[in-house]
Design a protein around this motif. Structure first.
Motif, PDB file in Angstrom:
ATOM      1  N   PRO A  59       1.076  -0.823   0.108  1.00 37.42           N
ATOM      2  CA  PRO A  59      -0.014   0.010   0.187  1.00 37.42           C
ATOM      3  C   PRO A  59       1.040   1.421   0.080  1.00 37.42           C
ATOM      4  O   PRO A  59       2.031   1.225   0.512  1.00 37.42           O
ATOM      5  CB  PRO A  59      -0.827  -0.033   1.286  1.00 37.42           C
ATOM      6  CG  PRO A  59      -0.020  -1.225   2.157  1.00 37.42           C
ATOM      7  CD  PRO A  59       0.830  -2.007   1.309  1.00 37.42           C
ATOM      8  N   ASP A  60       0.357   2.145  -0.726  1.00 34.29           N
ATOM      9  CA  ASP A  60       1.028   3.381  -0.472  1.00 34.29           C
ATOM     10  C   ASP A  60       0.145   4.655  -0.417  1.00 34.29           C
ATOM     11  O   ASP A  60      -0.777   4.748  -1.147  1.00 34.29           O
ATOM     12  CB  ASP A  60       2.210   3.588  -1.885  1.00 34.29           C
ATOM     13  CG  ASP A  60       1.282   3.915  -3.142  1.00 34.29           C
ATOM     14  OD1 ASP A  60       0.252   3.319  -3.200  1.00 34.29           O
ATOM     15  OD2 ASP A  60       1.955   4.297  -4.058  1.00 34.29           O
ATOM     16  N   PHE A  61       0.740   5.762   0.032  1.00 34.30           N
ATOM     17  CA  PHE A  61       0.037   6.898   0.386  1.00 34.30           C
ATOM     18  C   PHE A  61       0.056   7.718  -0.886  1.00 34.30           C
ATOM     19  O   PHE A  61       0.793   7.832  -1.577  1.00 34.30           O
ATOM     20  CB  PHE A  61       0.854   7.925   1.412  1.00 34.30           C
ATOM     21  CG  PHE A  61       0.126   8.939   1.988  1.00 34.30           C
ATOM     22  CD1 PHE A  61      -0.964   8.957   2.697  1.00 34.30           C
ATOM     23  CD2 PHE A  61       0.562  10.341   1.480  1.00 34.30           C
ATOM     24  CE1 PHE A  61      -1.584   9.841   3.287  1.00 34.30           C
ATOM     25  CE2 PHE A  61      -0.286  11.413   1.920  1.00 34.30           C
ATOM     26  CZ  PHE A  61      -1.310  11.294   2.947  1.00 34.30           C
ATOM     27  N   PRO A  62      -1.147   8.316  -1.380  1.00 30.89           N
ATOM     28  CA  PRO A  62      -1.120   9.229  -2.553  1.00 30.89           C
ATOM     29  C   PRO A  62      -0.145  10.318  -2.529  1.00 30.89           C
ATOM     30  O   PRO A  62      -0.193  11.206  -1.618  1.00 30.89           O
ATOM     31  CB  PRO A  62      -2.517   9.611  -2.435  1.00 30.89           C
ATOM     32  CG  PRO A  62      -3.380   8.713  -1.664  1.00 30.89           C
ATOM     33  CD  PRO A  62      -2.358   8.275  -0.545  1.00 30.89           C
ATOM     34  N   GLY A  63       0.667  10.372  -3.566  1.00 36.69           N
ATOM     35  CA  GLY A  63       1.621  11.606  -3.535  1.00 36.69           C
ATOM     36  C   GLY A  63       2.854  10.676  -3.194  1.00 36.69           C
ATOM     37  O   GLY A  63       4.030  11.661  -3.148  1.00 36.69           O
ATOM     38  N   ASP A 100     -10.149  -0.973   0.659  1.00 34.34           N
ATOM     39  CA  ASP A 100     -10.636   0.392   0.297  1.00 34.34           C
ATOM     40  C   ASP A 100      -9.610   1.424   0.307  1.00 34.34           C
ATOM     41  O   ASP A 100     -10.107   2.536  -0.011  1.00 34.34           O
ATOM     42  CB  ASP A 100     -12.118   0.635   0.686  1.00 34.34           C
ATOM     43  CG  ASP A 100     -13.058  -0.426   0.377  1.00 34.34           C
ATOM     44  OD1 ASP A 100     -12.957  -0.794  -0.758  1.00 34.34           O
ATOM     45  OD2 ASP A 100     -13.966  -0.907   1.378  1.00 34.34           O
ATOM     46  N   GLY A 101      -8.599   1.092   1.239  1.00 35.72           N
ATOM     47  CA  GLY A 101      -7.515   2.205   1.254  1.00 35.72           C
ATOM     48  C   GLY A 101      -7.480   2.900   2.616  1.00 35.72           C
ATOM     49  O   GLY A 101      -6.899   3.805   3.046  1.00 35.72           O
ATOM     50  N   ASN A 102      -8.656   2.429   3.269  1.00 37.82           N
ATOM     51  CA  ASN A 102      -8.849   2.997   4.772  1.00 37.82           C
ATOM     52  C   ASN A 102      -7.756   2.426   5.566  1.00 37.82           C
ATOM     53  O   ASN A 102      -7.283   1.218   5.661  1.00 37.82           O
ATOM     54  CB  ASN A 102     -10.146   2.462   5.498  1.00 37.82           C
ATOM     55  CG  ASN A 102     -11.390   3.070   4.583  1.00 37.82           C
ATOM     56  OD1 ASN A 102     -11.505   4.241   4.191  1.00 37.82           O
ATOM     57  ND2 ASN A 102     -12.187   2.234   3.995  1.00 37.82           N
ATOM     58  N   SER A 126      -5.288  10.054   8.795  1.00 38.83           N
ATOM     59  CA  SER A 126      -4.778   9.794   7.527  1.00 38.83           C
ATOM     60  C   SER A 126      -5.936   9.625   6.287  1.00 38.83           C
ATOM     61  O   SER A 126      -7.023   8.900   6.738  1.00 38.83           O
ATOM     62  CB  SER A 126      -3.921   8.377   7.410  1.00 38.83           C
ATOM     63  OG  SER A 126      -3.732   8.192   6.144  1.00 38.83           O
ATOM     64  N   PRO A 127      -5.722  10.095   5.233  1.00 41.46           N
ATOM     65  CA  PRO A 127      -6.761  10.184   4.307  1.00 41.46           C
ATOM     66  C   PRO A 127      -6.752   8.542   3.729  1.00 41.46           C
ATOM     67  O   PRO A 127      -5.556   7.931   4.088  1.00 41.46           O
ATOM     68  CB  PRO A 127      -6.367  11.137   3.073  1.00 41.46           C
ATOM     69  CG  PRO A 127      -5.105  11.666   3.555  1.00 41.46           C
ATOM     70  CD  PRO A 127      -4.691  11.178   4.731  1.00 41.46           C
ATOM     71  N   LYS A 128      -7.469   8.154   2.908  1.00 42.33           N
ATOM     72  CA  LYS A 128      -7.160   6.889   2.107  1.00 42.33           C
ATOM     73  C   LYS A 128      -5.959   6.892   1.304  1.00 42.33           C
ATOM     74  O   LYS A 128      -5.412   7.783   0.948  1.00 42.33           O
ATOM     75  CB  LYS A 128      -8.419   6.818   1.110  1.00 42.33           C
ATOM     76  CG  LYS A 128      -9.892   6.488   1.747  1.00 42.33           C
ATOM     77  CD  LYS A 128     -10.953   5.952   0.922  1.00 42.33           C
ATOM     78  CE  LYS A 128     -12.081   5.640   1.487  1.00 42.33           C
ATOM     79  NZ  LYS A 128     -12.843   4.849   0.686  1.00 42.33           N
TER      80      LYS A 128
END
Length: 153
Positions: A59-63, A100-102, A126-128
């Motif tokens: 999983p990776d954080f957007p950006g 779902d990225g949660n 944290s956002p998704k």
């Protein structure tokens, strides 16, 4: 491939699957190719056994990682009581990024007790995320994040 050789490969595969699932990768998105394992069968004849490891993208954080670190710095609240008592240190937080990225199942692994709740709170904000992917399917991904609390003078 003989069934008896396949049975020997499965426990090793399962062990590696759990290790891969819980450790951060430095080479994201790369597929792991076959691993050759030379064995000798019951007749004394040498046989080649190949085990294929599934593709796993953590999983990776957007950006990316830079955006994740910026998010933590912007949202981390140093507890006033800890500042007053000059408590510093690193809190290690583990969490799961679901399908779902949660961000879920947040818990601290180590660090000063006075700082643990603040570390968990920033992760909760944290956002998704982009969820982990294995063999083209979304899967839960485990992450470990050290959070450093340091009082600047």
């Amino acid at each position: 491939m003989h069934l008896k050789h396949m049975k020997k490969c499965i426990p090793a595969f399962l062990f590696l699957f759990f290790v891969i699932s819980s450790v951060a990768f430095t080479a994201k998105g790369q597929s792991h190719g076959p691993v050759k394992n030379d064995k000798v069968d019951s007749t004394g004849e040498e046989v080649d056994i190949y085990c294929f490891f599934p593709e796993f993208i953590e999983p990776d954080f957007p950006g990316g990682m830079g955006a994740w670190i910026s998010f933590i710095r912007r949202n981390l609240k140093y507890p006033a009581a800890a500042v007053k008592a000059n408590i510093q240190g690193t809190v290690v937080v583990q969490f799961v990024v679901d399908l779902d990225g949660n961000v879920t199942n947040i818990k601290t692994v180590s660090g000063p007790g006075e700082l643990k709740q603040a570390a968990m709170n920033v992760i909760k904000k944290s956002p998704k995320w982009n969820p982990a992917v294995q063999n083209g399917h979304r899967v839960k991904g485990y992450k470990t994040q050290p959070i450093v609390f340091r009082i600047e003078k």
